[in-house]
Scaffold this motif. Structure first.
Motif, mmCIF file in Angstrom:
data_model
loop_
_atom_site.group_PDB
_atom_site.id
_atom_site.type_symbol
_atom_site.label_atom_id
_atom_site.label_comp_id
_atom_site.label_asym_id
_atom_site.label_seq_id
_atom_site.Cartn_x
_atom_site.Cartn_y
_atom_site.Cartn_z
ATOM 1 N N GLN A 1 0.804 -1.222 0.000
ATOM 2 C CA GLN A 1 0.000 0.000 0.000
ATOM 3 C C GLN A 1 0.839 1.276 0.000
ATOM 4 N N THR A 2 2.120 1.157 0.326
ATOM 5 C CA THR A 2 2.949 2.366 0.455
ATOM 6 C C THR A 2 4.178 2.378 -0.441
ATOM 7 N N ALA A 3 4.499 1.263 -1.109
ATOM 8 C CA ALA A 3 5.770 1.171 -1.834
ATOM 9 C C ALA A 3 5.776 1.901 -3.169
ATOM 10 N N GLY A 4 4.599 2.177 -3.723
ATOM 11 C CA GLY A 4 4.543 2.798 -5.043
ATOM 12 C C GLY A 4 4.915 4.269 -5.027
ATOM 13 N N GLN A 5 5.224 4.786 -6.203
ATOM 14 C CA GLN A 5 5.595 6.196 -6.353
ATOM 15 C C GLN A 5 4.509 6.925 -7.146
ATOM 16 N N PRO A 6 3.665 7.713 -6.466
ATOM 17 C CA PRO A 6 2.553 8.383 -7.150
ATOM 18 C C PRO A 6 2.974 9.221 -8.349
ATOM 19 N N ALA A 7 4.144 9.849 -8.283
ATOM 20 C CA ALA A 7 4.584 10.721 -9.378
ATOM 21 C C ALA A 7 4.811 9.954 -10.672
ATOM 22 N N ASN A 8 4.999 8.646 -10.587
ATOM 23 C CA ASN A 8 5.278 7.834 -11.776
ATOM 24 C C ASN A 8 4.027 7.256 -12.427
ATOM 25 N N GLU B 1 -11.044 8.100 -11.506
ATOM 26 C CA GLU B 1 -10.218 8.708 -10.473
ATOM 27 C C GLU B 1 -8.779 8.241 -10.671
ATOM 28 N N ILE B 2 -7.856 8.923 -10.050
ATOM 29 C CA ILE B 2 -6.454 8.549 -10.169
ATOM 30 C C ILE B 2 -6.054 7.738 -8.951
ATOM 31 N N PRO B 3 -5.738 6.463 -9.123
ATOM 32 C CA PRO B 3 -5.227 5.693 -7.986
ATOM 33 C C PRO B 3 -3.953 6.328 -7.435
ATOM 34 N N ARG B 4 -3.622 5.984 -6.214
ATOM 35 C CA ARG B 4 -2.432 6.567 -5.587
ATOM 36 C C ARG B 4 -1.167 6.176 -6.341
ATOM 37 N N ALA B 5 -1.041 4.887 -6.668
ATOM 38 C CA ALA B 5 0.160 4.387 -7.317
ATOM 39 C C ALA B 5 -0.081 2.946 -7.742
ATOM 40 N N ASN B 6 0.924 2.356 -8.354
ATOM 41 C CA ASN B 6 0.986 0.905 -8.535
ATOM 42 C C ASN B 6 2.098 0.394 -7.642
ATOM 43 N N ALA B 7 2.039 -0.882 -7.293
ATOM 44 C CA ALA B 7 3.096 -1.436 -6.432
ATOM 45 C C ALA B 7 3.004 -2.949 -6.384
ATOM 46 N N GLN C 1 3.356 -5.377 -8.296
ATOM 47 C CA GLN C 1 2.644 -6.031 -9.394
ATOM 48 C C GLN C 1 1.144 -5.744 -9.415
ATOM 49 N N TRP C 2 0.617 -5.000 -8.433
ATOM 50 C CA TRP C 2 -0.775 -4.563 -8.483
ATOM 51 C C TRP C 2 -0.849 -3.315 -9.352
ATOM 52 N N ASP C 3 -1.828 -3.258 -10.242
ATOM 53 C CA ASP C 3 -1.949 -2.140 -11.180
ATOM 54 C C ASP C 3 -2.375 -0.849 -10.517
ATOM 55 N N ALA C 4 -3.157 -0.957 -9.452
ATOM 56 C CA ALA C 4 -3.666 0.239 -8.783
ATOM 57 C C ALA C 4 -3.740 -0.006 -7.285
ATOM 58 N N VAL C 5 -3.165 0.918 -6.548
ATOM 59 C CA VAL C 5 -3.308 0.965 -5.089
ATOM 60 C C VAL C 5 -3.953 2.310 -4.783
ATOM 61 N N PHE C 6 -5.143 2.271 -4.184
ATOM 62 C CA PHE C 6 -5.904 3.497 -3.959
ATOM 63 C C PHE C 6 -5.513 4.150 -2.639
ATOM 64 N N HIS C 7 -5.916 5.397 -2.484
ATOM 65 C CA HIS C 7 -5.590 6.150 -1.267
ATOM 66 C C HIS C 7 -6.204 5.508 -0.026
ATOM 67 N N ASP C 8 -7.293 4.747 -0.197
ATOM 68 C CA ASP C 8 -7.906 4.060 0.944
ATOM 69 C C ASP C 8 -7.328 2.665 1.167
ATOM 70 N N GLY C 9 -6.310 2.298 0.391
ATOM 71 C CA GLY C 9 -5.654 1.009 0.569
ATOM 72 C C GLY C 9 -6.195 -0.119 -0.279
ATOM 73 N N TYR D 1 -10.218 -7.365 -7.561
ATOM 74 C CA TYR D 1 -10.271 -6.142 -6.760
ATOM 75 C C TYR D 1 -10.377 -6.546 -5.295
ATOM 76 N N VAL D 2 -9.497 -6.018 -4.468
ATOM 77 C CA VAL D 2 -9.455 -6.365 -3.047
ATOM 78 C C VAL D 2 -9.537 -5.097 -2.212
ATOM 79 N N SER D 3 -10.475 -5.079 -1.273
ATOM 80 C CA SER D 3 -10.611 -3.966 -0.337
ATOM 81 C C SER D 3 -10.334 -4.490 1.065
ATOM 82 N N PRO D 4 -9.103 -4.379 1.543
ATOM 83 C CA PRO D 4 -8.774 -4.921 2.866
ATOM 84 C C PRO D 4 -9.620 -4.321 3.984
ATOM 85 N N ASP D 5 -9.799 -3.009 3.993
ATOM 86 C CA ASP D 5 -10.550 -2.365 5.077
ATOM 87 C C ASP D 5 -12.013 -2.780 5.092
ATOM 88 N N ASN D 6 -12.575 -3.054 3.909
ATOM 89 C CA ASN D 6 -13.973 -3.459 3.821
ATOM 90 C C ASN D 6 -14.150 -4.976 3.793
#
Length: 420
Positions: free
Chosen positions: A328-335, A351-357, A359-367, A380-385
């Motif tokens: 959830q935190t390893a990706g670089q949003p600027a890229n 919407e713009i996902p936070r980053a990729n990381a 091998q996941w294509d999209a990691v969202f701001h909510d995780g 699609y996986v929503s850990p919090d939900n």
């Protein structure tokens, strides 16, 4: 309706939902080709469900008791409206309508299957994951990292001696995981259409076909021949070649074939319903970047490993809290928007996902996490939900399943689901 005489595309999928007639199966197998596998065709759809007839394969064995997930249909999903750009479709219509390319869709919430439809396949069919398989490689790397057997800040040549003297030599594993190697390997329509591109050469070798120069390379030769384009860490440049390199690293570290590593570290530890398969290149490499094939429910169970309901399917926690945080935190949003895939997913999700990381294509701001596969596969996986949406397809819906899965997660999070 005969599969051979049915219209191609969506009507065709509905016609073969209960299986293929023998004559039709023989004809579709005879009609198979790599281009038909890579595009939306009846022959491609047949091979998605019968991968081992088109590629040599290894078996990923299951073991132990089968976990039977409870079923409790969420009626609100029947009429739940999904909006995308100027289009609106009810979730159930999106999946089951005659014009839908979806073959199977499952939603799991808090360990219960709350939605399950198979409009283009049978529940027990194995279906190819395509690139949904890529997080399997990243999970294995993360497990090896936790064991101290891998350091993602070391370089490829530290683990794969054959990479010495190639452009891969000094690339850090974290840049391979996050698809920002800077190598000339980006995967997209332009690269697939250009037979001289590094990626096209990689794919031809994978299928045992000669490249644009008439040379028949092994899979590893084509992979290691990819050259440097620019410095790593600059852009999200999606490529299956990255995942294939992770596979070589996993085998080098464990000393085992990939099929056995996946079986022992994942498949045998989760109460899967069936064995899975993994396609092989002519030289015997397991094609970890896309050619895993399993039942839909078993792909959903893999997704559950990233949720609080992991204990419903496994006695051992296979995705630790630390692993999940790293993803959830390893990706670089600027890229993210530099390359082919980021802008495409921005459009599909609205919407713009936070980053990729990892091998996941999209990691969202909510995780939340998303991984897509060629021609309509998705996870699609929503850990919090505590939510997983998994789907197989042979094409793309008028309202994307990516948007639908994200909307379902948001409805669960907001409590809207309970109001329907």
């Amino acid at each position: 309706m005969s599969a051979a005489t049915a219209e191609s595309g969506n009507t065709y999928l509905r016609a073969v939902a209960d299986g293929y007639a023998a004559d039709d199966a023989y004809q579709l197998r005879a009609d198979w080709s790599l281009p038909k596998f890579l595009t939306v065709t009846p022959a491609g759809a047949y091979s998605y469900l019968h991968l081992a007839e088109s590629f040599p394969h290894a078996t990923i064995y299951r073991a132990g008791h089968v976990v039977e997930l409870p079923r409790e249909r969420a009626t609100w999903l029947n009429t739940f409206a999904v909006n995308w750009q100027d289009k609106t479709r009810n979730f159930n219509d999106l999946v089951t309508a005659q014009d839908s390319p979806l073959q199977g869709v499952m939603v799991v919430h808090r360990g219960k299957v709350i939605y399950e439809e198979y409009p283009g396949m049978r529940p027990f069919d194995n279906h190819v994951w395509m690139s949904n398989a890529k997080p399997v490689a990243s999970l294995l790397i993360a497990q090896l990292e936790e064991q101290g057997l891998v350091d993602v800040h070391k370089v490829v040549a530290d683990y794969v001696p054959a990479a010495k003297g190639t452009a891969w030599e000094g690339i850090k594993l974290i840049d391979v995981l996050n698809m920002q190697t800077g190598l000339d390997l980006e995967e997209g329509p332009e690269q697939r259409a250009n037979p001289s591109s590094s990626f096209a050469r990689f794919m031809m070798a994978e299928a045992g076909l000669p490249n644009a120069d008439g040379e028949l390379q092994t899979h590893n030769q084509a992979l290691l021949a990819i050259e440097k384009l620019h410095q790593p860490g600059k852009a999200f440049e999606y490529s299956s070649a990255n995942t294939q390199m992770l596979g070589l690293i996993i085998e080098a570290v464990t000393g085992q074939r990939l099929a056995d590593v996946i079986a022992e570290r994942i498949w045998m530890k989760v109460g899967m319903e069936g064995d899975a398969q993994i396609g092989l290149s002519p030289q015997g490499n397991a094609i970890i970047h896309g050619l895993i094939s399993s039942r839909l429910i078993d792909m959903a169970k893999f997704g559950m490993l990233y949720t609080p309901s992991w204990s419903e399917v496994s006695q051992t926690r296979l995705v630790s809290a630390e692993m999940l945080k790293d993803i959830q935190t390893a990706g670089q949003p600027a890229n993210y928007l530099k390359g082919n895939i980021g802008p495409k997913l921005k459009r599909l999700f609205d919407e713009i996902p936070r980053a990729n990381a990892y091998q996941w294509d999209a990691v969202f701001h909510d995780g939340d996490l998303y991984k897509g596969g060629m021609n309509g596969q998705g996870l699609y996986v929503s850990p919090d939900n505590d939510l997983v949406v998994a789907w197989f397809g042979n094409g793309f819906s008028s309202v994307p399943m990516e948007r639908a899965a994200r909307a379902v997660a948001n409805a669960v999070e907001s409590g809207l689901a309970q109001k329907h």
